[in-house]
Design an enzyme around this catalytic site. Structure first.
Site, PDB file in Angstrom:
ATOM      1  N   ARG A  83       0.651   3.872 -11.693  1.00 30.94           N
ATOM      2  CA  ARG A  83      -0.015   2.759 -11.049  1.00 30.94           C
ATOM      3  C   ARG A  83       0.311   2.684  -9.696  1.00 30.94           C
ATOM      4  O   ARG A  83       1.695   2.860  -9.205  1.00 30.94           O
ATOM      5  CB  ARG A  83       0.856   1.493 -11.927  1.00 30.94           C
ATOM      6  CG  ARG A  83       0.546   0.123 -11.458  1.00 30.94           C
ATOM      7  CD  ARG A  83       1.000  -0.960 -12.001  1.00 30.94           C
ATOM      8  NE  ARG A  83       0.897  -2.265 -11.495  1.00 30.94           N
ATOM      9  CZ  ARG A  83       1.708  -2.989 -10.625  1.00 30.94           C
ATOM     10  NH1 ARG A  83       2.948  -2.769 -10.879  1.00 30.94           N
ATOM     11  NH2 ARG A  83       1.164  -4.230 -10.328  1.00 30.94           N
ATOM     12  N   HIS A 127      -0.651  -5.547  -3.369  1.00 34.90           N
ATOM     13  CA  HIS A 127       0.613  -5.531  -3.578  1.00 34.90           C
ATOM     14  C   HIS A 127       1.279  -5.887  -2.310  1.00 34.90           C
ATOM     15  O   HIS A 127       2.083  -5.352  -1.646  1.00 34.90           O
ATOM     16  CB  HIS A 127       1.025  -4.135  -4.011  1.00 34.90           C
ATOM     17  CG  HIS A 127       2.505  -4.238  -4.686  1.00 34.90           C
ATOM     18  ND1 HIS A 127       2.774  -3.613  -5.955  1.00 34.90           N
ATOM     19  CD2 HIS A 127       3.701  -4.550  -4.102  1.00 34.90           C
ATOM     20  CE1 HIS A 127       4.097  -3.926  -6.222  1.00 34.90           C
ATOM     21  NE2 HIS A 127       4.589  -4.313  -5.168  1.00 34.90           N
ATOM     22  N   GLU A 172       2.350  -9.723  -9.112  1.00 32.26           N
ATOM     23  CA  GLU A 172       3.223 -10.777  -8.957  1.00 32.26           C
ATOM     24  C   GLU A 172       2.857 -11.831  -8.113  1.00 32.26           C
ATOM     25  O   GLU A 172       3.328 -11.862  -6.855  1.00 32.26           O
ATOM     26  CB  GLU A 172       4.485 -10.215  -8.528  1.00 32.26           C
ATOM     27  CG  GLU A 172       5.195  -9.132  -9.327  1.00 32.26           C
ATOM     28  CD  GLU A 172       6.543  -8.743  -9.122  1.00 32.26           C
ATOM     29  OE1 GLU A 172       6.928  -8.917  -7.864  1.00 32.26           O
ATOM     30  OE2 GLU A 172       6.926  -7.919  -9.772  1.00 32.26           O
ATOM     31  N   ASN A 294       5.493  -7.320 -14.974  1.00 32.43           N
ATOM     32  CA  ASN A 294       6.637  -6.980 -14.625  1.00 32.43           C
ATOM     33  C   ASN A 294       7.983  -7.596 -15.134  1.00 32.43           C
ATOM     34  O   ASN A 294       8.140  -8.990 -14.973  1.00 32.43           O
ATOM     35  CB  ASN A 294       6.647  -7.078 -12.874  1.00 32.43           C
ATOM     36  CG  ASN A 294       5.432  -6.199 -12.444  1.00 32.43           C
ATOM     37  OD1 ASN A 294       4.668  -5.441 -13.208  1.00 32.43           O
ATOM     38  ND2 ASN A 294       5.244  -6.509 -11.138  1.00 32.43           N
ATOM     39  N   TYR A 296      12.331  -7.446 -15.063  1.00 33.27           N
ATOM     40  CA  TYR A 296      13.505  -7.037 -14.285  1.00 33.27           C
ATOM     41  C   TYR A 296      14.929  -7.775 -14.822  1.00 33.27           C
ATOM     42  O   TYR A 296      15.780  -6.944 -15.164  1.00 33.27           O
ATOM     43  CB  TYR A 296      13.672  -7.158 -13.018  1.00 33.27           C
ATOM     44  CG  TYR A 296      12.501  -6.236 -12.249  1.00 33.27           C
ATOM     45  CD1 TYR A 296      13.211  -4.851 -11.808  1.00 33.27           C
ATOM     46  CD2 TYR A 296      11.264  -6.541 -11.898  1.00 33.27           C
ATOM     47  CE1 TYR A 296      12.135  -4.262 -11.158  1.00 33.27           C
ATOM     48  CE2 TYR A 296      10.465  -5.826 -11.324  1.00 33.27           C
ATOM     49  CZ  TYR A 296      10.871  -4.457 -10.842  1.00 33.27           C
ATOM     50  OH  TYR A 296       9.827  -3.607 -10.285  1.00 33.27           O
ATOM     51  N   GLU A 369       5.952  -2.858 -14.667  1.00 29.21           N
ATOM     52  CA  GLU A 369       7.273  -2.571 -13.782  1.00 29.21           C
ATOM     53  C   GLU A 369       8.353  -2.719 -14.415  1.00 29.21           C
ATOM     54  O   GLU A 369       8.610  -3.880 -15.050  1.00 29.21           O
ATOM     55  CB  GLU A 369       7.300  -3.153 -12.415  1.00 29.21           C
ATOM     56  CG  GLU A 369       6.590  -2.801 -11.565  1.00 29.21           C
ATOM     57  CD  GLU A 369       6.474  -3.650 -10.020  1.00 29.21           C
ATOM     58  OE1 GLU A 369       7.669  -4.137  -9.663  1.00 29.21           O
ATOM     59  OE2 GLU A 369       5.547  -3.906  -9.384  1.00 29.21           O
TER      60      GLU A 369
END
Ligand code: GBH
Length: 467
Positions: A83, A127, A172, A294, A296, A369
């Site tokens: 990606r 991005h 995002e 994504n 985290y 991600e």
């Protein structure tokens, strides 16, 4: 044995996409080459006080010139998918008008090289590197930017549709809107809460208009989701958690997957929403084929004053990104943290994936991600990054559990393939599976990369190959 159990926990269905991710501004460098225009990140990195250490990404990790070597590394890892993002100002230097064919050629060379190695290119259109000219005309708070984005998307799709199966729109949107226009941690660094909401809506609109304009075989939208826990069962904390979940998660999930905004979030904002025009929500909810998630960390949220204003420490002077809920604070949930100070919580990944599967219409997903920064030490040509390996292992096992619970999860992309320019943190934080010497540009597989390659090899062993 323990080892057999670990293996079983990391065995995935055939066809699962084994990936790693990067983004254009963070890796490419070559900012003045082949007709590329300026982006808001070129400007932002030149603004004193915005980036730790005053770093910029004029050279970054020189991927623009070293992409062949980098694809060879991906092949060594055994990746089945990669990606990356396209730099808008390489394609349209000023953000509109005719395309710059030299800019497009780079992505043709890159995707050709990927396909030669049987690596499936996953292209992200945006991005965060908005052409500076569009920011000068108002940026994302200006509705016109969404129309320019749809034109850009159509041009990239037209040029690369034979090279790329999966196109995704905006990486995002939460970050692009709220870190860019409310907190000021990211480019363009404005602190204008109402404009952040307009920006968020126009980023969603850009997504929907691009989906329609491309009419791609396979198209996805990307969101960054957090698991969220109230600090206590007290009413104020529950309300705080609802607000943060609303702004971070539901504002984007509801828009993309249901074609509406959550009523409670709109009510909290208490602002004139006249910029949401008739037809917008239908456009934003245009059907997509895959949701890119994504993930985290988890936030623990309090309604009492006294906690931290942001979920994580910012490297520079910033305002609150939580428009209309600035009173909310973030407290320590007691878990181990990465070098970013982000709490490690793989259960949160199971939680958000099963939640999307349960609360929204059926949609295939990938983890687009996931990864962590740690203070890597390069010793005798090796990086023994046990913590990163443990992080990825725990989150991969979480993916496996989500699949067992019925989540249609089709792939995993580690963030990031290589150490790179970490936005406001400059080169101070390393997320890569692959170590990069920022002076010599030498690449070196960390232990986590060697481990990931082995997991991929075990999983892909029985897959038929074309060659
Ligand atoms: C990703 O975003 C990016 O897509 C990628 O480019 C980047 O390199 C990678 O993460 C690592 O940072 O304290 O309330 O301001 C991650 C999403 C959103 C994580 C903001 C940190 C801080 C929230 N980031 N968040 S707050």
């Amino acid at each position: 044995t323990q080892e057999e159990q670990t293996r079983a926990a990391l065995r995935f269905p055939p066809g699962f996409a084994w990936g790693a991710a990067t983004s254009a501004y963070q890796i490419e460098g070559a900012v003045g080459e082949d007709g590329r225009g300026a982006s808001i990140w070129d400007t932002f990195t030149r603004t004193p006080g915005r980036i730790l250490g005053g770093h910029h990404a004029d050279v970054a990790i020189d991927h623009y010139h070293r992409y062949r070597e980098d694809v060879a590394i991906m092949a060594r890892l055994g990746l089945s998918a990669y990606r990356f993002s396209v730099s808008w100002p390489r394609i349209q230097p000023g953000g509109s008008g005719p395309v710059n064919s030299k800019g497009l050629d780079f992505y043709k060379r890159l995707t050709d090289e990927l396909r030669r190695h049987d690596i499936d290119p996953w292209l992200t259109l945006y991005h965060w590197d908005l052409p500076q000219e569009l920011e000068d005309a108002g940026g994302w708070p200006n509705r016109d930017t969404a129309y320019r984005f749809a034109e850009y998307a159509a041009a990239v799709h037209e040029a690369l549709k034979d090279h790329v199966h999966t196109f995704s729109t905006v990486n995002e949107p939460w970050c692009a809107a709220f870190l860019g226009y409310a907190s000021g941690e990211h480019a363009p660094g404005r602190r204008e809460p109402e404009n952040a909401i307009r920006g968020a809506h126009h980023l969603n609109l850009a997504h929907g208009l691009a989906v329609q304009a491309m009419n791609a075989r396979r198209v996805g939208g990307c969101v960054n989701l957090y698991a969220i826990t109230p600090a206590t069962g007290a009413e104020r904390d529950l309300d705080a958690a609802r607000r943060i979940d609303g702004l971070q998660n539901r504002f984007f999930l509801d828009a993309l997957l249901l074609g509406r905004y959550p009523e409670d979030v709109l009510a909290d904002l208490g602002m004139d929403l006249g910029f949401i025009q008739p037809g917008d929500m239908k456009a934003i909810g245009a059907p997509i084929d895959v949701l890119l998630v994504n993930y985290y960390s988890r936030f623990t949220v309090s309604g009492e004053p006294g906690g931290r204003a942001s979920a994580a420490a910012a490297p520079t002077d910033t305002a609150s990104p939580w428009v209309g809920s600035e009173h909310v604070s973030f407290v320590n949930g007691g878990r181990p943290v990465t070098a970013m100070g982000w709490e490690i919580d793989e259960d949160g990944l199971v939680e958000i994936l099963t939640r999307v599967a349960r609360e929204y219409p059926p949609i295939p997903m990938v983890v687009s991600e996931n990864g962590a920064a740690f203070d890597d030490a390069l010793v005798d040509g090796r990086v023994h990054d046990r913590e990163r390996q443990a992080y990825v292992e725990a989150h991969l096992a979480a993916c496996r559990r989500a699949i067992d619970l019925g989540v249609p999860l089709q792939g995993y992309f580690a963030w990031s393939l290589m150490d790179n320019f970490e936005w406001a943190w400059g080169y101070g934080k390393r997320f890569g599976l692959v170590h990069v010497d920022f002076e010599t540009q030498e690449r070196l597989l960390k232990d986590s990369a060697l481990w990931y390659a082995e997991i991929i090899r075990q999983n892909r062993r029985h897959e038929p190959t074309d060659s």
